[in-house]
Enzyme design. Structure first.
Site, PDB file in Angstrom:
ATOM      1  N   ASP A  82      -0.371   4.468   0.938  1.00 34.36           N
ATOM      2  CA  ASP A  82      -0.737   5.513   1.897  1.00 34.36           C
ATOM      3  C   ASP A  82       0.095   5.367   3.166  1.00 34.36           C
ATOM      4  O   ASP A  82       0.663   4.307   3.438  1.00 34.36           O
ATOM      5  CB  ASP A  82      -2.227   5.453   2.234  1.00 34.36           C
ATOM      6  CG  ASP A  82      -2.613   4.207   3.028  1.00 34.36           C
ATOM      7  OD1 ASP A  82      -2.195   3.105   2.633  1.00 34.36           O
ATOM      8  OD2 ASP A  82      -3.331   4.339   4.039  1.00 34.36           O
TER       9      ASP A  82
ATOM     10  N   ASP B 228       6.367   2.014   6.162  1.00 30.79           N
ATOM     11  CA  ASP B 228       5.081   1.317   6.132  1.00 30.79           C
ATOM     12  C   ASP B 228       4.162   2.094   5.199  1.00 30.79           C
ATOM     13  O   ASP B 228       3.515   3.042   5.619  1.00 30.79           O
ATOM     14  CB  ASP B 228       4.506   1.263   7.551  1.00 30.79           C
ATOM     15  CG  ASP B 228       3.187   0.541   7.645  1.00 30.79           C
ATOM     16  OD1 ASP B 228       2.788  -0.124   6.678  1.00 30.79           O
ATOM     17  OD2 ASP B 228       2.533   0.653   8.704  1.00 30.79           O
TER      18      ASP B 228
ATOM     19  N   GLU C 147      -4.816   1.646   3.109  1.00 28.26           N
ATOM     20  CA  GLU C 147      -4.667   0.476   3.975  1.00 28.26           C
ATOM     21  C   GLU C 147      -4.611   0.894   5.435  1.00 28.26           C
ATOM     22  O   GLU C 147      -5.126   0.193   6.312  1.00 28.26           O
ATOM     23  CB  GLU C 147      -3.395  -0.295   3.593  1.00 28.26           C
ATOM     24  CG  GLU C 147      -3.245  -1.652   4.293  1.00 28.26           C
ATOM     25  CD  GLU C 147      -2.481  -1.597   5.610  1.00 28.26           C
ATOM     26  OE1 GLU C 147      -2.407  -2.623   6.299  1.00 28.26           O
ATOM     27  OE2 GLU C 147      -1.971  -0.502   5.974  1.00 28.26           O
TER      28      GLU C 147
ATOM     29  N   HIS D  59       4.641   4.401  12.115  1.00 31.39           N
ATOM     30  CA  HIS D  59       3.625   5.398  12.483  1.00 31.39           C
ATOM     31  C   HIS D  59       4.143   6.477  13.434  1.00 31.39           C
ATOM     32  O   HIS D  59       3.351   7.106  14.135  1.00 31.39           O
ATOM     33  CB  HIS D  59       2.385   4.749  13.111  1.00 31.39           C
ATOM     34  CG  HIS D  59       1.694   3.765  12.231  1.00 31.39           C
ATOM     35  ND1 HIS D  59       0.496   3.182  12.566  1.00 31.39           N
ATOM     36  CD2 HIS D  59       2.020   3.248  11.022  1.00 31.39           C
ATOM     37  CE1 HIS D  59       0.114   2.353  11.607  1.00 31.39           C
ATOM     38  NE2 HIS D  59       1.046   2.377  10.650  1.00 31.39           N
TER      39      HIS D  59
ATOM     40  N   HIS E 118       0.847  -1.209   0.000  1.00 37.86           N
ATOM     41  CA  HIS E 118       0.000   0.000   0.000  1.00 37.86           C
ATOM     42  C   HIS E 118       0.874   1.248   0.000  1.00 37.86           C
ATOM     43  O   HIS E 118       1.978   1.250   0.557  1.00 37.86           O
ATOM     44  CB  HIS E 118      -0.952   0.003   1.194  1.00 37.86           C
ATOM     45  CG  HIS E 118      -0.296   0.070   2.543  1.00 37.86           C
ATOM     46  ND1 HIS E 118      -0.030   1.261   3.187  1.00 37.86           N
ATOM     47  CD2 HIS E 118       0.143  -0.911   3.377  1.00 37.86           C
ATOM     48  CE1 HIS E 118       0.535   1.017   4.356  1.00 37.86           C
ATOM     49  NE2 HIS E 118       0.662  -0.299   4.497  1.00 37.86           N
TER      50      HIS E 118
END
EC number: 3.4.11.4
Length: 414
Positions: free
Chosen positions: A83, A144, A178, A383, A81
Site C-alpha cells: 500500500d 515506500d 502498513e 509520502h 508492504h
C-alpha cells in the site's frame, strides 16, 4: 549483479498501480484497489517458480523459495508492504527517469514550477552520476514500499536463476495497509514459518534499523457550553479556549519539528472544534519505554488538572498504545543484525545503524514472535511529490538480500 533495466521496469510496473490505503476504512485491505497489485504479485511469484504461493482473504501474500543445501538452516524471511500513504495522491503515478544525474535542480513539473533541488534536499547530491526515478510533481512515487517489493522479487528471481548460490529456505511476505498502521495486524506468523525476517522498508542506502519509537495515539475531547454571546456572562464555556490551554501546557519544544535522533515528542496531528466541543488527536512517540510512559502520564495529569480548575469534567482523554520499540526483541538475537551488516559490507555498502523515527511492520512482527530488523529500500522524501529513488540503491538492496541468504546458509553449515 542485477540488470538496471529489469529493476526499472519492475518498479514502474508496480508504482503505476494505485494502492493507496484508507485510515477511515475498517476493512482489510482498507481499499479494494490494493487487490490489483496483490493479485499481480501472487501471479508473478508463481511464474518465477516459488512454491506455496498464497494470497488470503485480506490480501496477505506469502511464498517459499526452498532450500538448496543439504544441511539444516534457519528459515528466514523478507517482507514489504504494497500500500501507499494516504497523505498524498497515489493516482496516475507518472515516474520520470533521470539518467546520470548531474547534481543540479531537477524540474519535476515545469508547468507548476515544482523543483527537486539539492539546495533543500541535501541527500540528492550523494547520488550524482546515478540514475534516479522521480515523480512528475503531482503524486507521490510509491518507493515506500514498492522499492522493497521490487528488490525482494528481483532477488528471488535471481536466486532461482542461480542455483550455484547456496541458501536455506526463504519466505517472502507482502502486506496491505502498513501506511495506516495495520500491516502486521492480520499477518499469520505461524503460517509464515520463519525464525526471523527482514523488512525492506528503510530509506537511504545503508540504513539498518532495529529500534523504533514506542507509539500511542491520544484522543482528547473537550466539552463546552454554547450560549448566545450577547447573554454569555458567567454561562458560556468555550471548548476551544480550554483546548488552547491544554495544547499550550504541553512542552512546546517536544514536538516533531524540534526533535531528532532518539528524542521523543507529542504531535498534535488534528484539531476540530467549535464552542460546544473540540476534539484533538495526538500521537505520542519515544524510544525510551520509561519516557514513553511518562509522556502518557503527563497528558493524563494535565486532563485531571484542567478538570479540577473547572470543578467538573470538561475534558477527557483516551490513550491507546500502537506499537513498541522492537529493540527489546532484537537484542537477544543480535546475530540477525550482524548478518545483515556483514551482507551490506560484502555488497560495498556502508551500514548506517540508527533508530527509526517512526514505525514499521517489523516492530509489530517482532512482538508477535518474528524478530524483524529493517533494511534500506533506497527511497527518499516518502509520502509526497518530492519522493525519489536511485536505481543503484535498489540494485544494492537486491545484492544485500541475496548475500543475507548466502551468509545464513554458510553460518549454519557444519
Amino acid at each position: 549483479m542485477t540488470n538496471k533495466q529489469e529493476i526499472i521496469n519492475r518498479f514502474i510496473s508496480y508504482v503505476t498501480i494505485d494502492t493507496q490505503s484508507d485510515p477511515e476504512s475498517s476493512s482489510t485491505p482498507s481499499t479494494e484497489k490494493q487487490w490489483d497489485l496483490a493479485n499481480k504479485l501472487a501471479e508473478e511469484l508463481k511464474e518465477m517458480g516459488l512454491q506455496e504461493v498464497s494470497i488470503d482473504e485480506h490480501a496477505y501474500i506469502m511464498a517459499t523459495l526452498p532450500s538448496n543445501v543439504p544441511h539444516e538452516v534457519p528459515v528466514i524471511g523478507f517482507i514489504s508492504h504494497f500500500d501507499t500513504s494516504p497523505d498524498f495522491s497515489g493516482t496516475n503515478v507518472n515516474p520520470q527517469i533521470i539518467e546520470n544525474y548531474n547534481g543540479e535542480d531537477i524540474i519535476l513539473n515545469k508547468e507548476k514550477d515544482i523543483i527537486l533541488s539539492p539546495d533543500y534536499f541535501e541527500d540528492l547530491i550523494q547520488y550524482k552520476g546515478q540514475n534516479l526515478i522521480t515523480t512528475d510533481g503531482t503524486t507521490l512515487l510509491g518507493a515506500d514500499d514498492k522499492a522493497g517489493i521490487t528488490e525482494i522479487m528481483t532477488a528471488m528471481k535471481y536466486l532461482t536463476e542461480h542455483p550455484e548460490i547456496k541458501h536455506g529456505t526463504i519466505k517472502v511476505g507482502f502486506t496491505p495497509d502498513e501506511e495506516i498502521g495495520r500491516g502486521a495486524h492480520k499477518f499469520d506468523v505461524e503460517k509464515f514459518g520463519a525464525e526471523w525476517a527482514y523488512t525492506m522498508d528503510g530509506s537511504q542506502v545503508g540504513e539498518l534499523e532495529f529500534e523504533n519509537f514506542n507509539a500511542a495515539g491520544a484522543d482528547v475531547i473537550i466539552k463546552g457550553k454554547s450560549v448566545h454571546p450577547g447573554y454569555a456572562k458567567d454561562k458560556l464555556v468555550n471548548s476551544m479556549y480550554i483546548a488552547q490551554d491544554f495544547i499550550n501546557s504541553l512542552p512546546r519544544l517536544e514536538t516533531p519539528e524540534h526533535t531528532e535522533d532518539r528524542q521523543g515528542f507529542f504531535h498534535l496531528s488534528s484539531i476540530k472544534g467549535d464552542v460546544e466541543e473540540t476534539k484533538l488527536h495526538y500521537i505520542i512517540r519515544d524510544h525510551d519505554r520509561n519516557h514513553f510512559e511518562a509522556r502518557k502520564e503527563m497528558m493524563q495529569d494535565l486532563v485531571a488538572e484542567i478538570n479540577a480548575q473547572y470543578e467538573k469534567e470538561v475534558i477527557e482523554i483516551k490513550i491507546e498504545d500502537q506499537y513498541f520499540n522492537m529493540r527489546e526483541k532484537i537484542e537477544p538475537v543480535q546475530h540477525i543484525v550482524e548478518i545483515a551488516k556483514i551482507a551490506m559490507e560484502a555488497a560495498e555498502v556502508e551500514p548506517i545503524l540508527k533508530p527509526i523515527r517512526g514505525g514499521t511492520d517489523g516492530a509489530q512482527l517482532s512482538f508477535m514472535g518474528l524478530p524483524c530488523p529493517n533494511i534500506f529500500a533506497g527511497g527518499h522524501n516518502f509520502h509526497g511529490k518530492y519522493e525519489y529513488v536511485p536505481v543503484e540503491s535498489m540494485q544494492k538492496a537486491v545484492e544485500v538480500i541475496v548475500k543475507i541468504a548466502e551468509l545464513t546458509a554458510e553460518k549454519y553449515r557444519r
